[in-house]
Write a protein that holds these residues in place. Structure first.
Motif, short mmCIF file in Angstrom:
data_model
loop_
_atom_site.label_atom_id
_atom_site.label_comp_id
_atom_site.label_asym_id
_atom_site.label_seq_id
_atom_site.Cartn_x
_atom_site.Cartn_y
_atom_site.Cartn_z
N VAL A 169 57.27 75.73 83.18
CA VAL A 169 57.85 76.92 83.43
C VAL A 169 59.29 76.31 84.15
CG1 VAL A 169 57.97 78.62 84.98
CG2 VAL A 169 55.70 77.99 83.99
N LEU A 170 60.45 76.89 83.80
CA LEU A 170 61.69 76.48 84.31
C LEU A 170 61.91 77.77 85.19
CD1 LEU A 170 64.42 75.46 84.30
CD2 LEU A 170 65.14 76.70 82.31
N ASP A 171 62.48 77.46 86.64
CA ASP A 171 62.95 78.16 87.60
C ASP A 171 64.24 77.73 87.74
OD1 ASP A 171 63.54 80.07 89.69
OD2 ASP A 171 61.98 79.15 90.99
N VAL A 172 65.17 78.72 87.05
CA VAL A 172 66.88 78.41 86.74
C VAL A 172 67.40 78.38 87.94
CG1 VAL A 172 69.00 79.12 85.72
CG2 VAL A 172 66.68 79.58 84.65
N CYS A 173 67.26 79.12 88.96
CA CYS A 173 67.99 79.48 90.43
C CYS A 173 67.08 79.16 91.42
CB CYS A 173 68.96 80.58 90.52
SG CYS A 173 69.86 80.82 89.27
N ALA A 174 66.57 78.11 91.72
CA ALA A 174 65.02 78.24 92.39
C ALA A 174 65.31 77.92 93.93
CB ALA A 174 64.74 76.75 92.04
N GLU A 201 45.52 75.63 81.72
CA GLU A 201 46.16 74.77 80.87
C GLU A 201 47.22 73.86 81.68
OE1 GLU A 201 48.64 76.75 77.95
OE2 GLU A 201 47.02 78.15 77.36
N GLY A 202 47.09 74.14 83.11
CA GLY A 202 48.15 73.22 83.82
C GLY A 202 49.57 73.37 83.60
N GLY A 203 50.13 72.60 83.87
CA GLY A 203 51.75 72.61 83.67
C GLY A 203 52.64 71.93 84.57
N VAL A 204 53.91 72.13 84.34
CA VAL A 204 54.91 71.60 85.20
C VAL A 204 55.79 72.82 85.51
CG1 VAL A 204 56.80 69.69 85.49
CG2 VAL A 204 54.91 69.47 84.27
N VAL A 205 56.48 72.66 86.69
CA VAL A 205 57.42 73.44 86.91
C VAL A 205 58.92 72.67 87.14
CG1 VAL A 205 58.39 75.29 88.73
CG2 VAL A 205 56.16 75.20 87.94
N VAL A 206 59.97 72.98 86.58
CA VAL A 206 61.12 72.38 86.64
C VAL A 206 61.97 73.39 87.39
CG1 VAL A 206 63.30 71.57 85.42
CG2 VAL A 206 60.94 71.68 84.40
N ALA A 207 62.49 72.95 88.55
CA ALA A 207 63.12 73.76 89.66
C ALA A 207 64.55 73.18 89.75
CB ALA A 207 62.42 73.58 90.98
N ASN A 208 65.52 74.17 89.33
CA ASN A 208 66.85 74.03 89.24
C ASN A 208 67.73 74.78 90.29
OD1 ASN A 208 69.33 72.86 87.58
ND2 ASN A 208 69.64 75.10 87.64
N ASP A 209 68.60 74.12 90.87
CA ASP A 209 69.60 74.81 91.86
C ASP A 209 70.88 73.96 91.48
OD1 ASP A 209 69.54 77.22 94.02
OD2 ASP A 209 71.00 75.81 94.34
N GLY A 244 50.29 66.20 95.06
CA GLY A 244 49.75 66.45 93.92
C GLY A 244 50.53 67.49 92.96
N LEU A 245 51.66 68.07 93.42
CA LEU A 245 52.08 68.99 92.65
C LEU A 245 52.96 68.63 91.40
CD1 LEU A 245 54.14 70.90 95.85
CD2 LEU A 245 52.14 71.55 94.34
N ASN A 246 52.91 69.37 90.31
CA ASN A 246 53.84 69.01 89.07
C ASN A 246 54.97 69.83 89.13
OD1 ASN A 246 51.37 67.61 88.26
ND2 ASN A 246 50.56 69.19 87.14
N ALA A 247 55.98 69.23 89.66
CA ALA A 247 57.21 69.86 90.15
C ALA A 247 58.33 68.57 89.90
CB ALA A 247 57.33 70.38 91.28
N VAL A 248 59.54 69.35 89.08
CA VAL A 248 60.76 68.51 89.01
C VAL A 248 61.71 69.17 89.43
CG1 VAL A 248 61.99 67.14 87.51
CG2 VAL A 248 59.68 67.27 87.16
N VAL A 249 62.58 68.50 90.53
CA VAL A 249 63.93 69.60 90.90
C VAL A 249 65.04 68.93 90.21
CG1 VAL A 249 65.14 70.11 93.04
CG2 VAL A 249 62.60 70.02 93.08
N VAL A 250 65.77 69.59 89.71
CA VAL A 250 66.97 69.02 88.90
C VAL A 250 68.36 69.99 89.39
CG1 VAL A 250 65.97 68.13 87.09
CG2 VAL A 250 66.66 70.77 87.00
N THR A 251 69.38 69.43 89.21
CA THR A 251 70.71 70.08 89.91
C THR A 251 71.80 70.28 88.42
OG1 THR A 251 70.37 69.03 91.89
CG2 THR A 251 72.43 70.00 91.63
N HIS A 252 71.60 71.59 88.14
CA HIS A 252 72.67 71.70 86.92
C HIS A 252 73.00 73.22 87.11
CE1 HIS A 252 71.79 68.61 84.00
NE2 HIS A 252 70.36 68.83 84.45
N ARG A 253 74.42 73.41 86.65
CA ARG A 253 74.92 74.82 86.53
C ARG A 253 73.91 75.77 85.73
NH1 ARG A 253 80.34 75.36 84.64
NH2 ARG A 253 80.42 77.48 85.37
#
Length: 112
Positions: A1-6, A24-32, A51-60
């Motif tokens: 799952v992608l969270d664009v403006c997290a 199914e599990g999964g990963v959340v990509v959190a962007n700000d 144990g969280l399946n999360a990645v935080v990224v910084t993009h417009r």
């Protein structure tokens, strides 16, 4: 799952809850787009547990690489003008200008 403006992360944590309890599990990509907000978000998520399946990224949001192409779901809670807050905080009327909403509308369309 992608969270664009997290940031600040309320919806992100809800997404993580859903993903972690899903079959199914999964990963959340959190962007700000703002590095400081992304940093605070990363620390908030880390404090919830390792144990969280999360990645935080910084993009417009409007130039996020391959947004929507590699995700099962995308949440895009774009920046708002805060017009609804004017009802609760009448003092804000002094600094409110219609141009703010008009500029944000263009940004909202670019991100979405």
């Amino acid at each position: 799952v992608l969270d664009v403006c997290a940031a600040p992360g309320s919806k992100t944590t809800q997404l993580l809850e859903m993903v972690s309890h899903g079959a199914e599990g999964g990963v959340v990509v959190a962007n700000d787009a703002e590095p400081l907000r992304a940093y605070v978000l990363a620390h908030r998520l880390r404090s919830l547990g390792a144990g969280l399946n999360a990645v935080v990224v910084t993009h417009r949001g409007q130039t996020l690489p391959r947004a929507g192409e590699e995700y099962d779901r995308v949440l895009c809670d774009v920046p708002c003008s805060g017009d609804g807050t004017l009802r609760k905080e009448p003092a804000l009327w002094a600094s409110w200008r219609p141009g703010l909403s008009l500029r944000l509308h263009s940004l909202q369309l670019q991100i979405a």
